[in-house]
Design an enzyme around this catalytic site. Structure first.
Site, PDB file in Angstrom:
ATOM      1  N   HIS A  11       0.012  -1.367  -2.141  1.00  0.00           N
ATOM      2  CA  HIS A  11      -0.437   0.020  -1.997  1.00  0.00           C
ATOM      3  C   HIS A  11       0.536   0.974  -2.682  1.00  0.00           C
ATOM      4  O   HIS A  11       0.124   1.933  -3.341  1.00  0.00           O
ATOM      5  CB  HIS A  11      -0.561   0.380  -0.519  1.00  0.00           C
ATOM      6  CG  HIS A  11      -1.831  -0.078   0.125  1.00  0.00           C
ATOM      7  ND1 HIS A  11      -3.078   0.308  -0.308  1.00  0.00           N
ATOM      8  CD2 HIS A  11      -2.048  -0.903   1.181  1.00  0.00           C
ATOM      9  CE1 HIS A  11      -4.012  -0.248   0.455  1.00  0.00           C
ATOM     10  NE2 HIS A  11      -3.409  -0.992   1.363  1.00  0.00           N
TER      11      HIS A  11
ATOM     12  N   HIS B 160       0.829  -7.073   0.572  1.00  0.00           N
ATOM     13  CA  HIS B 160      -0.287  -6.127   0.661  1.00  0.00           C
ATOM     14  C   HIS B 160       0.231  -4.689   0.729  1.00  0.00           C
ATOM     15  O   HIS B 160      -0.269  -3.800   0.022  1.00  0.00           O
ATOM     16  CB  HIS B 160      -1.119  -6.457   1.901  1.00  0.00           C
ATOM     17  CG  HIS B 160      -2.239  -5.513   2.157  1.00  0.00           C
ATOM     18  ND1 HIS B 160      -3.542  -5.777   1.802  1.00  0.00           N
ATOM     19  CD2 HIS B 160      -2.261  -4.284   2.738  1.00  0.00           C
ATOM     20  CE1 HIS B 160      -4.320  -4.751   2.135  1.00  0.00           C
ATOM     21  NE2 HIS B 160      -3.562  -3.843   2.725  1.00  0.00           N
ATOM     22  N   GLU B 161       1.221  -4.462   1.575  1.00  0.00           N
ATOM     23  CA  GLU B 161       1.753  -3.111   1.722  1.00  0.00           C
ATOM     24  C   GLU B 161       2.476  -2.653   0.463  1.00  0.00           C
ATOM     25  O   GLU B 161       2.358  -1.495   0.041  1.00  0.00           O
ATOM     26  CB  GLU B 161       2.673  -3.045   2.932  1.00  0.00           C
ATOM     27  CG  GLU B 161       1.996  -3.363   4.247  1.00  0.00           C
ATOM     28  CD  GLU B 161       0.752  -2.519   4.463  1.00  0.00           C
ATOM     29  OE1 GLU B 161       0.749  -1.339   4.072  1.00  0.00           O
ATOM     30  OE2 GLU B 161      -0.218  -3.029   5.023  1.00  0.00           O
TER      31      GLU B 161
ATOM     32  N   GLU C 294      -8.089  -1.120  -0.431  1.00  0.00           N
ATOM     33  CA  GLU C 294      -7.737  -2.237   0.439  1.00  0.00           C
ATOM     34  C   GLU C 294      -7.966  -3.580  -0.265  1.00  0.00           C
ATOM     35  O   GLU C 294      -7.143  -4.491  -0.176  1.00  0.00           O
ATOM     36  CB  GLU C 294      -8.553  -2.175   1.732  1.00  0.00           C
ATOM     37  CG  GLU C 294      -8.115  -1.081   2.683  1.00  0.00           C
ATOM     38  CD  GLU C 294      -6.708  -1.314   3.203  1.00  0.00           C
ATOM     39  OE1 GLU C 294      -6.355  -2.465   3.494  1.00  0.00           O
ATOM     40  OE2 GLU C 294      -5.959  -0.344   3.311  1.00  0.00           O
TER      41      GLU C 294
END
Length: 314
Positions: free
Chosen positions: A182, A178-179, A235
């Site tokens: 980004h 997820h990070e 997100e």
């Protein structure tokens, strides 16, 4: 020999960070990762297996992810990455002074880097620049629930998120993916471009395009990296891309459901910093459940990790 490593250090942001108006070290990561909050023990990661199969447009979540934002084009990717690298280094030095920077032989740092090594080879398909990034993974000796990936592949996990949530390797891979997403999707650069368009005026935008006044621009970017917040759309996109990255690396994407249930439980009482920018809502979990049919076949085919490490002893 394992060096002395504090896991409960208080790691205030440097004065320049407070001056920017940011009061929390967390999503600074979301805030694009930049709270880099004092990363510890970082080391460059070698590229993963060169034979890693790259995603095709016919499978996974690519069809559910939009194209590059026009706002991202208003800010130089090189400058954003340079600013992130500078802030990351500053935070590591701050952590080291508190004995809160994990050494290379720390078992949990070894674990994080092993997971990162498996995921990184699949990142280039989402952003060609990732092939040139100097990837790093650090472990921060703080009890906070926090993790982030800055532009340019600068990753940090707080010890607290590993221990307090007793994260499995699959769950760590969900957070890491997820990070990474980004950073790969350049959400920070996009938000900074929006700021330039709405607040800085045509003159500054023009200078950014021309890379003029580099010193001032870099300072402005460093401050923005510590205050930006990602949108709900960002997100959702990071959730989707992160699920696919982890699945391709051999980590079970179904762990995303358990992870966010843990986050929901942690949100009772005083919400941890992580959840100030990552709301653990039923909607988020439902979105992950809808994406699972697209990523589970990828996971089923993927080579699995030869070793699973597990969380710190509670």
């Amino acid at each position: 020999m394992t060096h002395s490593f504090r896991t409960d250090a208080e790691l205030p942001l440097p004065p320049m960070v407070h001056a920017s108006g940011c009061g929390c070290p967390l999503h600074a990561r979301r805030r694009v990762g930049a709270a880099l909050a004092v990363t510890l023990g970082s080391a460059s990661l070698l590229p993963g297996p060169a034979q890693a199969q790259q995603p095709s447009v016919e499978e996974g979540v690519r069809s559910q992810v939009g194209g590059e934002s026009r706002f991202a084009q208003m800010v130089s990717a090189e400058q954003v990455e340079m600013a992130a690298s500078k802030q990351y280094g500053q935070m590591k030095r701050e952590a080291a002074t508190k004995k809160a920077l994990a050494s290379d032989d720390n078992p949990q740092l070894i674990r994080l880097r092993a997971i990162g090594q498996r995921v990184i080879p699949f990142c280039q398909a989402w952003n060609p620049r990732a092939a040139q990034w100097r990837w790093e993974v650090s472990l921060i000796g703080s009890n906070e629930l926090n993790a982030f990936c800055m532009p340019g592949g600068k990753i940090a996990f707080y010890y607290g998120i590993l221990k307090r949530l007793q994260l499995s390797d699959d769950e760590v891979a969900m957070i890491m993916g997820h990070e990474m997403a980004h950073a790969l999707r350049e959400h920070a650069r996009e938000q900074m471009g929006k700021t330039a368009a709405t607040r800085m005026g045509a003159g500054l935008i023009s200078s950014l395009f021309g890379f003029g006044n580099l010193g001032d621009t870099m300072l402005n970017m460093g401050a923005q990296l510590l205050t930006l917040r990602f949108s709900r759309e960002d997100e959702t996109e990071a959730d989707l891309v992160g699920l696919e990255l982890a699945a391709r690396a051999g980590y079970d994407p179904r762990a995303g459901i358990g992870l966010w249930n843990k986050m929901t439980e942690a949100n009772k009482g005083a919400p941890p910093q992580f959840l100030s920018t990552h709301p653990a809502s039923p909607t988020r979990i439902a979105e992950i459940e809808r994406a699972l049919p697209r990523v589970l076949p990828i996971y089923d085919r993927a080579p699995k990790p030869p070793k699973f490490y597990g969380p710190p002893v509670a």
